[in-house]
Design an enzyme around this catalytic site. Structure first.
Site, PDB file in Angstrom:
ATOM      1  N   ASP A 210       0.862  -1.195   0.000  1.00  7.77           N
ATOM      2  CA  ASP A 210       0.000   0.000   0.000  1.00  7.77           C
ATOM      3  C   ASP A 210       0.893   1.239   0.000  1.00  7.77           C
ATOM      4  O   ASP A 210       0.744   2.143   0.824  1.00  7.77           O
ATOM      5  CB  ASP A 210      -0.914  -0.018   1.228  1.00  7.77           C
ATOM      6  CG  ASP A 210      -2.051   0.983   1.140  1.00  7.77           C
ATOM      7  OD1 ASP A 210      -2.458   1.329   0.013  1.00  7.77           O
ATOM      8  OD2 ASP A 210      -2.542   1.418   2.190  1.00  7.77           O
ATOM      9  N   ASP A 231       3.614   1.604   8.091  1.00  8.29           N
ATOM     10  CA  ASP A 231       2.366   0.864   7.940  1.00  8.29           C
ATOM     11  C   ASP A 231       2.437  -0.219   6.866  1.00  8.29           C
ATOM     12  O   ASP A 231       1.914  -0.074   5.757  1.00  8.29           O
ATOM     13  CB  ASP A 231       1.197   1.813   7.665  1.00  8.29           C
ATOM     14  CG  ASP A 231      -0.149   1.117   7.867  1.00  8.29           C
ATOM     15  OD1 ASP A 231      -0.148  -0.050   8.310  1.00  8.29           O
ATOM     16  OD2 ASP A 231      -1.180   1.741   7.581  1.00  8.29           O
TER      17      ASP A 231
END
Length: 339
Positions: A210, A231
């Site tokens: 992502d 993340d």
């Protein structure tokens, strides 16, 4: 090896994750909070910044119940630690004295991370893109050394076929648009399949998954100047171009220029298979299909209707149908440069 924790309680809900429970959970790890807690912008999980009495602030991520298995979470933590060992600027989960990075409190699974400051990168700057490319190349070089065993891949089934089928079976699409969506989404899947056929067998490796600009923090100065990747919650197996195409924007000429700058740095550390250029619009289309299903599958979480009030309206599905039609045309265009 980090020891597996017990399965999460099926009845656990984010609705019961109160500030006091968050503070108590972090305190159970031996960290003493001073009571200051800030909820950060996250929908898939619940993420908080907590100030400590005698140490820098930490970030606590409480994982969405029933999304990842313990093994899948720990696999991601291990990958990020491998990147740290290679001095790649990522933010790993904190490991306690017992070697654990995944914790449980009252049925909630959570991990703690050091707080990382920074701003969004300047994507219009060629030097910045080259710098990003160098580190993504290094991430992929490490990612290619092993495979995930417990995390699914980004592929036609997981991001396309399965999400589409779920949407068609769960009454989110207005009845008068259902046939149109079913038809155009199937055409999109057919276009995706043609892109994959043109690309052929490309290498699958562990990715960030992502890698948009919101997950890159930039430091201006000091020993740690440059990008920091945060993340890795969506980390999966996939083609390397997955971590590159989300950095591209604008016209075709602008994307060509941006990707050229990125690859100048990327190929210092990892070879780029140009056949992956056939997959850029296919992966973009898969992300669009997956995103609609992701919103629908989370719609019983009160945070989602509040944050995405435009979802599931007549206009929303009309726009998605038009969007997929545009992607079908784009997928049949030539790649950004000849392969």
């Amino acid at each position: 090896m980090t020891e597996q924790i017990s399965p999460v309680t099926l009845a656990v809900s984010f609705a019961d994750l109160t500030p006091d429970l968050v503070l108590d959970a972090v305190d159970s790890c031996g960290l003493h909070c001073d009571g200051r807690l800030l909820a950060l912008n996250s929908y898939e999980n619940r993420v908080y910044q907590l100030a400590l009495d005698d140490a820098p602030a930490v970030i606590a991520k409480f994982y969405r119940p029933q999304r990842w298995s313990d093994a899948a979470i720990l696999e991601e933590h291990q990958f990020v630690r491998e990147l740290v060992e290679q001095e790649i600027p990522v933010v790993p989960a904190i490991v306690n004295a017992a070697g654990d990075s995944l914790h449980q409190y009252h049925g909630y699974r959570f991990a703690l991370f050091p707080r990382q400051s920074g701003r969004a990168p300047e994507i219009g700057d060629a030097a910045t893109l080259e710098w990003l490319g160098r580190f993504i190349g290094r991430i992929h070089a490490v990612g290619a050394m092993q495979t995930y065993c417990h995390r699914p891949a980004i592929d036609q089934h997981t991001f396309g076929i399965a999400p589409r089928q779920w949407l068609l079976e769960h009454d989110f699409i207005p009845p008068d648009l259902l046939q149109a969506y079913a038809s155009v989404s199937q055409q999109a899947l057919d276009g995706i399949a043609r892109c994959y056929e043109r690309a052929g067998e490309v290498q699958m490796l562990r990715l960030h998954g992502d890698c948009h600009m919101g997950n890159v923090l930039w430091l201006e100065s000091g020993e740690q100047a440059g990008p920091h990747f945060v993340d890795f919650d969506d980390s999966r197996m996939g083609p390397g171009i997955q971590d590159l195409w989300m950095l591209l924007s604008g016209s075709r000429a602008e994307m060509q220029s941006q990707l050229t700058d990125i690859l100048v740095g990327y190929e210092d550390f990892f070879d780029f298979d140009a056949r992956q250029l056939h997959l850029i619009e296919a992966l973009r289309t898969l992300r669009l299909l997956h995103y609609s299903a992701w919103l629908a599958q989370r719609w019983d979480d009160p945070a989602f209707p509040a944050a995405f009030p435009w979802f599931n309206s007549q206009r929303y599905w009309q726009d998605r149908i038009l969007e997929l039609r545009e992607q079908i045309a784009l997928m049949d265009e030539a790649p950004l440069w000849p392969v």
